[in-house]
Each structure stands twice: as C-alpha cells, then as structure tokens.
Write a protein that holds these residues in place. Sequence first.
Motif, PDB file in Angstrom:
ATOM      1  N   ALA A 114       0.818  -1.217   0.000  1.00  0.00           N
ATOM      2  CA  ALA A 114       0.000   0.000   0.000  1.00  0.00           C
ATOM      3  C   ALA A 114       0.854   1.270   0.000  1.00  0.00           C
ATOM      4  O   ALA A 114       0.310   2.382   0.014  1.00  0.00           O
ATOM      5  N   GLY A 115       2.175   1.120   0.008  1.00  0.00           N
ATOM      6  CA  GLY A 115       3.065   2.273  -0.040  1.00  0.00           C
ATOM      7  C   GLY A 115       3.371   2.903   1.297  1.00  0.00           C
ATOM      8  O   GLY A 115       3.892   4.024   1.350  1.00  0.00           O
ATOM      9  N   ARG A 130      15.709 -11.861   8.393  1.00  0.00           N
ATOM     10  CA  ARG A 130      15.544 -12.444   7.062  1.00  0.00           C
ATOM     11  C   ARG A 130      14.096 -12.328   6.590  1.00  0.00           C
ATOM     12  O   ARG A 130      13.826 -11.897   5.458  1.00  0.00           O
ATOM     13  N   ASP A 131      13.156 -12.684   7.442  1.00  0.00           N
ATOM     14  CA  ASP A 131      11.751 -12.670   7.055  1.00  0.00           C
ATOM     15  C   ASP A 131      11.242 -11.240   6.836  1.00  0.00           C
ATOM     16  O   ASP A 131      10.478 -10.982   5.894  1.00  0.00           O
ATOM     17  N   ALA A 132      11.662 -10.317   7.698  1.00  0.00           N
ATOM     18  CA  ALA A 132      11.228  -8.930   7.548  1.00  0.00           C
ATOM     19  C   ALA A 132      11.783  -8.320   6.270  1.00  0.00           C
ATOM     20  O   ALA A 132      11.067  -7.627   5.527  1.00  0.00           O
ATOM     21  N   GLY A 133      13.068  -8.560   5.982  1.00  0.00           N
ATOM     22  CA  GLY A 133      13.662  -8.024   4.772  1.00  0.00           C
ATOM     23  C   GLY A 133      12.946  -8.509   3.526  1.00  0.00           C
ATOM     24  O   GLY A 133      12.645  -7.716   2.611  1.00  0.00           O
ATOM     25  N   GLY A 139       9.517  -2.490  -1.754  1.00  0.00           N
ATOM     26  CA  GLY A 139       8.507  -1.548  -1.319  1.00  0.00           C
ATOM     27  C   GLY A 139       9.078  -0.165  -1.070  1.00  0.00           C
ATOM     28  O   GLY A 139      10.196   0.157  -1.498  1.00  0.00           O
ATOM     29  N   PRO A 140       8.333   0.677  -0.363  1.00  0.00           N
ATOM     30  CA  PRO A 140       8.815   2.005  -0.022  1.00  0.00           C
ATOM     31  C   PRO A 140       9.957   1.926   0.990  1.00  0.00           C
ATOM     32  O   PRO A 140      10.253   0.841   1.520  1.00  0.00           O
ATOM     33  N   PRO A 141      10.612   3.046   1.297  1.00  0.00           N
ATOM     34  CA  PRO A 141      11.684   3.033   2.295  1.00  0.00           C
ATOM     35  C   PRO A 141      11.206   2.430   3.614  1.00  0.00           C
ATOM     36  O   PRO A 141      10.064   2.664   4.040  1.00  0.00           O
ATOM     37  N   ALA A 142      12.077   1.639   4.234  1.00  0.00           N
ATOM     38  CA  ALA A 142      11.699   0.955   5.471  1.00  0.00           C
ATOM     39  C   ALA A 142      12.924   0.772   6.350  1.00  0.00           C
ATOM     40  O   ALA A 142      14.066   0.804   5.879  1.00  0.00           O
ATOM     41  N   VAL A 175      15.633  -1.013   2.320  1.00  0.00           N
ATOM     42  CA  VAL A 175      15.545  -1.344   3.748  1.00  0.00           C
ATOM     43  C   VAL A 175      16.855  -0.993   4.442  1.00  0.00           C
ATOM     44  O   VAL A 175      17.931  -1.411   4.010  1.00  0.00           O
ATOM     45  N   GLU A 176      16.755  -0.241   5.543  1.00  0.00           N
ATOM     46  CA  GLU A 176      17.927   0.119   6.336  1.00  0.00           C
ATOM     47  C   GLU A 176      17.848  -0.553   7.705  1.00  0.00           C
ATOM     48  O   GLU A 176      16.773  -0.708   8.280  1.00  0.00           O
ATOM     49  N   LEU A 177      19.025  -0.912   8.211  1.00  0.00           N
ATOM     50  CA  LEU A 177      19.127  -1.557   9.519  1.00  0.00           C
ATOM     51  C   LEU A 177      19.320  -0.511  10.608  1.00  0.00           C
ATOM     52  O   LEU A 177      20.198   0.347  10.503  1.00  0.00           O
TER      53      LEU A 177
END
Length: 238
Positions: A114-115, A130-133, A139-142, A175-177
């Motif tokens: 959904a952005g 691993r699962d979250a990534g 997708g959008p920035p996360a 995706v950033e940590l």
Amino acid sequence: MRDPSALTVKLFADGADRAGMLAMYGNPLIRGFTTNPTLMRKAGVTDYEAFARDIVRAIPDRPISLEVLSDDFAEMIRQGTRIAAWGPHVYAKIPVTNTRGESSVPVLQALARAGVKLNVTALLTLEQVRDAGAALAGGPPAYVSVFAGRVADTGRDPVPLMAAALELLRPYPNVELIWASPRELLNVFQADAIGCHVITATNDILAKLRLIGRDLREYSLDTVKMFRDDALGAGFTL
C-alpha cells in the motif's frame, strides 16, 4: 578518536519527551526520531494521537517512527495506514510479532504494497531479520530495528549478529538496519564500524557525544571532584 560529524551511521533520537525531542531537533547530527508506547507512558503522554501529530508538525523534515497500538493484525494494518497519513516523513512501527508470537509478515507485506513506510521493531534474531527483509523487498523506504542492546543484556556480543543482519538486508536497497536500544556511547562507534545504517539512542546516551576524545586524566580528576563534592554536600562525616 573520530569527530562525531564524521560518522557514517545516522543518529536517531529515541524518546517521547517533547522538549527533549525538540532540543535534539536543533542538533544537526540527529537525522531522525523514534518513539514507542513505553517511552510515551514514561513521559506522561496521555493522548497518543495528539502528541504524535504535534511532533510530526514540529519536526517536519526528518523521519519519525510512530508505533501501532493493536495486537490484532487487521487492526495493525488500519492503524499503520492511519499513522502513515500523518506526514510523508512518518514511518509506521510494526512489531515483528504479536503478543502470541505470531509473525507480522502478512501485515508488513500488506502495508508495503500500500506504499506505507515501515519500521519493523523488536527484532532479536537473524531469522526475524531475514523474514522482515523479504517482506519489505521492493517496497517504499523501510527500517528494520534489531534491539542490539537487549541482545547484549543476555550476555551475547551483538556486533556479529548486527553484521550478519546487515548482510541479510543488503539485497534490499529500500531497507535500512537500525541498531536499537544501545546501552552506551561505544555502541555508536561499533555500529559505524560495521556499516550499520542507523543507530537510535536516548537523549542520555546522545548527550555523551560531547565526551568523545576527552582527556582521560582530566576526566579522572573530574570524577574525584564529583565524589568529594557529593560527600561534602551530603554532610557525611567519619
């Protein structure tokens, strides 16, 4: 010792005290903000949405992560969508599981599609990373927030785990940590050394940035003076 302005890891302030958050907003080293219901409760916040909207208006140009409140996945999606609508710089924080230990991956997938910008929170294992990534890919920035401080609280060295988490997220450029829940200023330099994208810390820890590079003999003398002044102030006698 490095100049704090030379750090490559981004510093985020973690808190819910409005005055403290705005003070950190005035510091150019602080690149973003995170908070959670526990911090808000400790700060005496009584109206979640009013507080959140006020902070979003007061800090309009840096990422701010605000957490959903529900334990139900369908309601998490509704709340995450609502929170994200408060501003383009707002990230909806989603816990990695609900209180029954069920994975929130379906929630992440739905919101990412959904952005909605997300911050997945309360991760402690590489399996969760691993699962979250994978759920956030494309997708959008996360952000993915691994609570390295809680890992350290169990007697484990968080550095190898965080380095491995960084590698797991490398295929996902959106995706950033986040190195979350640091326990000391040294963690900032540990995060920087492994190439972690972000570290979020309380104002108490961030205030110690002024101590970087301080002469240790001078700092020792100040410590002796503190003990002496407190003994006199307390009126202790032997």
